[in-house]
Design a protein around this motif. Structure first.
Motif, PDB file in Angstrom:
ATOM      1  N   ALA A 119       0.817  -1.218   0.000  1.00 54.79           N
ATOM      2  CA  ALA A 119       0.000   0.000   0.000  1.00 54.79           C
ATOM      3  C   ALA A 119       0.852   1.270   0.000  1.00 54.79           C
ATOM      4  CB  ALA A 119      -0.940   0.002   1.204  1.00 54.79           C
ATOM      5  N   PHE A 120       1.918   1.292   0.799  1.00 58.63           N
ATOM      6  CA  PHE A 120       2.633   2.556   1.021  1.00 58.63           C
ATOM      7  C   PHE A 120       3.939   2.696   0.237  1.00 58.63           C
ATOM      8  CE2 PHE A 120      -0.238   2.531   4.603  1.00 58.63           C
ATOM      9  CZ  PHE A 120      -0.585   3.862   4.709  1.00 58.63           C
ATOM     10  N   HIS A 121       4.422   1.645  -0.359  1.00 60.90           N
ATOM     11  CA  HIS A 121       5.674   1.784  -1.112  1.00 60.90           C
ATOM     12  C   HIS A 121       5.510   1.278  -2.550  1.00 60.90           C
ATOM     13  CE1 HIS A 121      10.341   1.840  -0.544  1.00 60.90           C
ATOM     14  NE2 HIS A 121       9.989   2.267  -1.726  1.00 60.90           N
ATOM     15  N   PHE A 122       4.989   0.069  -2.707  1.00 53.86           N
ATOM     16  CA  PHE A 122       4.929  -0.537  -4.035  1.00 53.86           C
ATOM     17  C   PHE A 122       3.902   0.161  -4.938  1.00 53.86           C
ATOM     18  CE2 PHE A 122       3.599  -3.739  -7.139  1.00 53.86           C
ATOM     19  CZ  PHE A 122       4.821  -4.088  -7.662  1.00 53.86           C
ATOM     20  N   ALA A 123       2.655   0.297  -4.445  1.00 56.08           N
ATOM     21  CA  ALA A 123       1.593   0.870  -5.287  1.00 56.08           C
ATOM     22  C   ALA A 123       1.914   2.318  -5.703  1.00 56.08           C
ATOM     23  CB  ALA A 123       0.244   0.781  -4.579  1.00 56.08           C
TER      24      ALA A 123
END
Lengths: 230, 66
Positions: A119-123
């Protein structure tokens, strides 16, 4: 209960941020420092003959910049403490929806960590790749708004898929994940980054790799502390 | 665990979900608010001194920095 949530989030964040910060110094920082040489014009890579590859294999410990690198580790700890608080709050709320009778497991903690990483790095990185200094990019405020919107939408989507209970919840979750990428991240109309693409590619991949490890540590330790302090 | 038994366990879990008191909900809201505040200050605020201090970590963590 407030103390339990805050303590587990902060403890886990400090651990994950510390390990993530050290990994960052070793794997990511040399690329960043090289990119700054290109950004400041000390090295130029455009031209027929290209430029000499200029990547330190890893940080040289004798070259540890006390102020700059210590601040990097401290801010890494701060950021993962923030993430840790969000992650334990999510685990506490989930406990109310689907209570786990068993104690904490590494596997369950790792799943929480991977969900946070997603949610917070990849997307957000799908739209806005981790950027080297000197990269071309759109206005900062619009990128920050897109970053937050994407992270929140993806977190909500994962929550719906995991705890929604009905198939339309999962469908809504998948639609939410896709929405911000269909809308699209703000980008510059021109490419004029100063660093070589080889460096930028390596930087983005290593940023994601280090982030994944830090999030895995954050997930497992926050899950452990949250149950341990119960 | 099969999909069927997973669904059954989730249904049981729904049945025994404890009620949340207002003070518990407030605690969750406070923790989430604190978490986002830290992220906003450490990761996104653009005060020159903060930006300088957090610069490398912001880049390495994938935040929009400049």
């Amino acid at each position: 209960m407030l103390a339990r949530l805050v303590m587990s989030g902060i403890f886990a964040g400090a651990l994950a941020g510390c390990v993530g910060g050290i990994l960052q110094l070793y794997f990511v920082q040399p690329l960043l420092l090289s990119a700054e040489l290109y950004e400041s014009g000390q090295i130029v890579h455009f031209g027929k003959s290209g430029s000499t590859a200029n990547i330190a294999p890893g940080i040289v410990w004798g070259g540890f910049n006390t102020t700059r690198d210590t601040l990097s580790i401290l801010f890494s700890i701060a950021i993962y403490c923030g993430y840790g608080l969000l992650l334990v709050a999510a685990q506490g709320l989930a406990q109310g929806i689907a209570p786990t009778t068993t104690s904490a497991t590494i596997r369950r903690g790792a799943i929480w960590g991977l969900a946070g990483f997603f949610a917070f790095h990849f997307a957000p990185s799908i739209g806005l790749a981790p950027e080297l200094p000197g990269n071309a990019s759109a206005a900062l405020e619009t990128r920050q708004i897109w970053w937050f919107a994407t992270a929140l939408a993806t977190a909500l989507a994962l929550w719906l898929c995991a705890f929604g209970g009905r198939s339309w919840h999962s469908a809504l979750g998948i639609a939410l994940i896709l929405a911000s990428h269909i809308i699209g991240a703000p980008h510059s109309h021109n490419f004029h980054g100063t660093a070589p693409p080889e460096l930028a590619a390596l930087f983005a991949t290593r940023s994601l790799g280090v982030g994944c490890i830090a999030w895995l540590i954050l997930g497992t330790t926050s899950h452990y502390f949250y149950h341990r302090l119960a | 665990m099969s999909a069927k038994s997973l669904t059954q366990s989730q249904t049981r879990a729904h049945a025994r979900a404890p009620a949340r008191t207002p003070s518990q909900l407030l605690a969750y809201i406070a923790v989430i608010f604190l978490g986002f505040s830290i992220l906003a200050v450490a990761g996104h605020a653009q005060s020159p001194s903060l930006h300088g201090a957090a610069h490398d970590t912001r880049h390495a963590t994938g935040f929009p920095c400049h």
